[in-house]
Design a protein around this motif. Structure first.
Motif, short mmCIF file in Angstrom:
data_model
loop_
_atom_site.label_atom_id
_atom_site.label_comp_id
_atom_site.label_asym_id
_atom_site.label_seq_id
_atom_site.Cartn_x
_atom_site.Cartn_y
_atom_site.Cartn_z
N ILE A 82 0.80 -1.23 0.02
CA ILE A 82 0.02 -0.02 0.03
C ILE A 82 0.80 1.24 -0.04
CG2 ILE A 82 -1.82 1.33 1.46
CD1 ILE A 82 -2.80 -1.57 2.52
N GLU A 83 2.02 1.20 0.75
CA GLU A 83 2.57 2.33 0.85
C GLU A 83 3.75 2.50 -0.43
OE1 GLU A 83 4.64 1.88 4.76
OE2 GLU A 83 2.70 2.24 5.53
N HIS A 84 3.88 1.35 -1.22
CA HIS A 84 4.78 1.64 -2.29
C HIS A 84 4.50 2.81 -3.23
CE1 HIS A 84 7.39 0.21 -5.53
NE2 HIS A 84 6.47 0.45 -6.30
N PHE A 102 -8.75 -9.30 -15.66
CA PHE A 102 -8.82 -10.18 -16.80
C PHE A 102 -10.33 -10.32 -17.28
CE2 PHE A 102 -9.30 -14.32 -18.78
CZ PHE A 102 -8.27 -14.09 -19.80
N SER A 103 -11.40 -10.43 -16.38
CA SER A 103 -12.64 -10.76 -16.76
C SER A 103 -13.62 -9.50 -16.58
CB SER A 103 -13.28 -11.96 -15.99
OG SER A 103 -13.29 -11.79 -14.72
N ARG A 104 -14.61 -9.67 -17.33
CA ARG A 104 -15.73 -8.39 -17.08
C ARG A 104 -16.30 -8.50 -15.51
NH1 ARG A 104 -19.92 -8.74 -21.78
NH2 ARG A 104 -17.96 -8.85 -22.81
N LYS A 105 -16.69 -9.89 -15.27
CA LYS A 105 -17.04 -9.94 -13.77
C LYS A 105 -16.13 -9.17 -12.84
CE LYS A 105 -18.71 -13.15 -10.57
NZ LYS A 105 -18.57 -14.69 -10.35
N ALA A 106 -14.70 -9.54 -12.78
CA ALA A 106 -13.72 -8.96 -12.15
C ALA A 106 -13.93 -7.50 -12.11
CB ALA A 106 -12.54 -9.67 -12.25
N ALA A 107 -13.77 -6.97 -13.43
CA ALA A 107 -13.89 -5.40 -13.54
C ALA A 107 -14.96 -4.88 -12.93
CB ALA A 107 -13.78 -5.16 -14.93
N VAL A 108 -16.31 -5.37 -13.04
CA VAL A 108 -17.50 -4.98 -12.23
C VAL A 108 -17.17 -4.96 -10.68
CG1 VAL A 108 -19.84 -5.30 -11.97
CG2 VAL A 108 -18.80 -5.30 -14.18
N GLU A 109 -16.70 -6.16 -10.31
CA GLU A 109 -16.61 -6.19 -8.68
C GLU A 109 -15.29 -5.11 -8.28
OE1 GLU A 109 -15.47 -9.98 -8.16
OE2 GLU A 109 -17.51 -10.99 -8.57
N LEU A 110 -14.38 -4.89 -8.99
CA LEU A 110 -13.43 -4.05 -8.72
C LEU A 110 -13.89 -2.53 -8.63
CD1 LEU A 110 -9.91 -4.67 -10.45
CD2 LEU A 110 -10.32 -4.29 -8.08
N ARG A 111 -14.86 -2.12 -9.73
CA ARG A 111 -15.39 -0.91 -9.73
C ARG A 111 -16.20 -0.73 -8.22
NH1 ARG A 111 -15.58 -1.46 -15.40
NH2 ARG A 111 -17.66 -2.40 -15.29
N ASP A 112 -16.94 -1.66 -7.95
CA ASP A 112 -17.94 -1.68 -7.07
C ASP A 112 -17.29 -1.58 -5.78
OD1 ASP A 112 -20.17 -1.87 -8.48
OD2 ASP A 112 -20.41 -4.09 -8.04
N ARG A 113 -15.87 -2.27 -5.58
CA ARG A 113 -15.26 -2.04 -4.26
C ARG A 113 -14.61 -0.93 -4.20
NH1 ARG A 113 -12.31 -8.06 -3.21
NH2 ARG A 113 -11.55 -6.72 -1.39
N MET A 114 -14.17 -0.10 -5.17
CA MET A 114 -13.25 0.89 -5.08
C MET A 114 -14.46 1.91 -4.65
SD MET A 114 -10.27 0.74 -7.87
CE MET A 114 -11.43 0.55 -9.39
N VAL A 131 -4.94 1.69 -4.20
CA VAL A 131 -5.39 2.88 -5.12
C VAL A 131 -6.01 3.94 -4.07
CG1 VAL A 131 -7.37 3.06 -6.53
CG2 VAL A 131 -6.14 1.36 -6.74
N ALA A 132 -6.55 3.53 -3.02
CA ALA A 132 -7.34 4.40 -2.13
C ALA A 132 -6.22 5.19 -1.47
CB ALA A 132 -8.30 3.77 -1.24
N ALA A 133 -5.14 4.53 -0.87
CA ALA A 133 -3.92 5.45 -0.45
C ALA A 133 -3.36 6.51 -1.56
CB ALA A 133 -2.93 4.55 -0.09
N ARG A 134 -3.41 5.96 -2.67
CA ARG A 134 -2.87 7.13 -3.71
C ARG A 134 -3.65 8.37 -3.81
NH1 ARG A 134 1.11 7.28 -7.88
NH2 ARG A 134 1.97 4.93 -7.13
N VAL A 135 -5.04 7.98 -4.06
CA VAL A 135 -6.01 8.80 -4.14
C VAL A 135 -6.15 9.79 -3.01
CG1 VAL A 135 -8.33 9.48 -4.25
CG2 VAL A 135 -7.45 7.45 -5.63
N ALA A 136 -5.85 9.29 -1.55
CA ALA A 136 -5.85 9.89 -0.49
C ALA A 136 -4.48 11.05 -0.42
CB ALA A 136 -5.97 9.07 0.88
N ARG A 137 -3.44 10.61 -1.19
CA ARG A 137 -2.37 11.25 -1.08
C ARG A 137 -2.33 12.39 -2.06
NH1 ARG A 137 0.47 6.04 -0.60
NH2 ARG A 137 0.77 6.04 -2.89
N GLY A 138 -3.60 12.55 -2.75
CA GLY A 138 -3.70 13.74 -3.77
C GLY A 138 -3.55 13.20 -5.22
N GLY A 139 -3.67 11.68 -5.54
CA GLY A 139 -3.75 11.37 -6.82
C GLY A 139 -5.12 11.66 -7.54
#
Length: 272
Positions: free
Chosen positions: A46-48, A89-101, A71-79
């Motif tokens: 996270i701190e990378h 890779f998959s459409r399902k994984a992309a939807v889940e990622l968008r929801d989680r973020m 991603v949240a840490a980068r945005v919190a740092r002003g990204g």
């Protein structure tokens, strides 16, 4: 955005009970997920700050959670979320990622998450030659590609008799040309060739060098197949990625892509 269903009957404006079957839909505000408590290894990810980083971990160890927190840490740092690209890779994984973020950061601050193929299609479409293609390229589904390959294979003997093809399959394979199994094998060779960045000429040279007449025929078939799908204005998934890679290797395109993002995150990298 979640929706709560209330199964009680609606009250009538004048006090009478509403008819059966009436329901009230209540929209509830999205609830921002509380941050998890990362362990030491996750905190290191996270701190990378910058540069490439490969994260190796087994199933269920929290890789996607760590990615979301990074991603949240980068945005919190002003990204800027618009300058962060998240690929999976998959459409399902992309939807889940968008929801989680969105749950973690709020929909307005969550960056874009998309599949490799969707990103490649946008890149190819943006650089599509308008002189050659009046309409946007259409992606071939797996069954459609199977039909195209099988039709081309089935027509090979007749085209060869008329002298209209340069594909010369070995004699011991001619009886297989119309079978589904052989078509599947040919599709696999075509896809693998494009994944490795091999053009028909390079595949033919390799087959000639190791003495594989069947692969030489596959190289000629690949050239014919590419001509056919170009004429039809369609593209398969392997060819889509191949063309996107070729585009990304152009200096002017590479420079523009590099300038577009401050960070790129890839989930499910092993599925590539």
């Amino acid at each position: 955005m979640s929706t709560t269903f209330s199964t009680g009957r609606l009250p009538h404006p004048q006090g009478r009970q509403a008819p059966r079957g009436a329901y009230r839909l209540l929209r509830t505000p999205p609830v921002q997920a509380p941050p998890p408590r990362p362990d030491a290894a996750q905190r290191a990810v996270i701190e990378h700050g910058s540069g490439p980083l490969l994260v190796l971990a087994g199933p269920g160890t929290g890789k996607t959670t760590t990615l979301v927190e990074s991603v949240a840490a980068r945005v919190a740092r002003g990204g800027d979320p618009e300058r962060i690209l998240v690929l999976t890779f998959s459409r399902k994984a992309a939807v889940e990622l968008r929801d989680r973020m969105a749950r973690r950061m709020g929909a307005a601050r969550a960056p874009r998450a998309t599949t490799f193929h969707s990103y490649c299609y946008a890149l190819v479409r943006a650089h599509q030659d308008s002189d050659r293609f009046a309409e946007p390229l259409r992606l071939l589904s797996g069954p459609e590609q199977d039909v195209t390959v099988r039709e081309l294979l089935a027509g090979q003997p007749e085209l060869e008799r008329l002298g209209l093809t340069h594909v010369r399959w070995p004699d011991d394979l001619r009886a297989c040309l119309t079978t589904r199994g052989f078509a599947d094998e040919v599709r696999a060779v075509l896809a693998r060739s494009r994944e490795l960045g091999l053009a028909p000429g390079a595949l033919d040279a390799f087959a000639r060098r190791i003495g594989r007449p069947d692969w030489r025929a596959a190289a000629a078939f690949l050239a014919e197949y590419l001509d056919v799908i170009d004429l039809q204005g369609v593209i398969d998934y392997a060819e889509l990625v191949h063309r996107a890679v070729l585009l990304a290797h152009r200096p002017e395109v590479a420079e523009r892509l590099a300038a577009s993002y401050d960070a790129v995150y890839v989930d499910e990298y092993q599925d590539t």
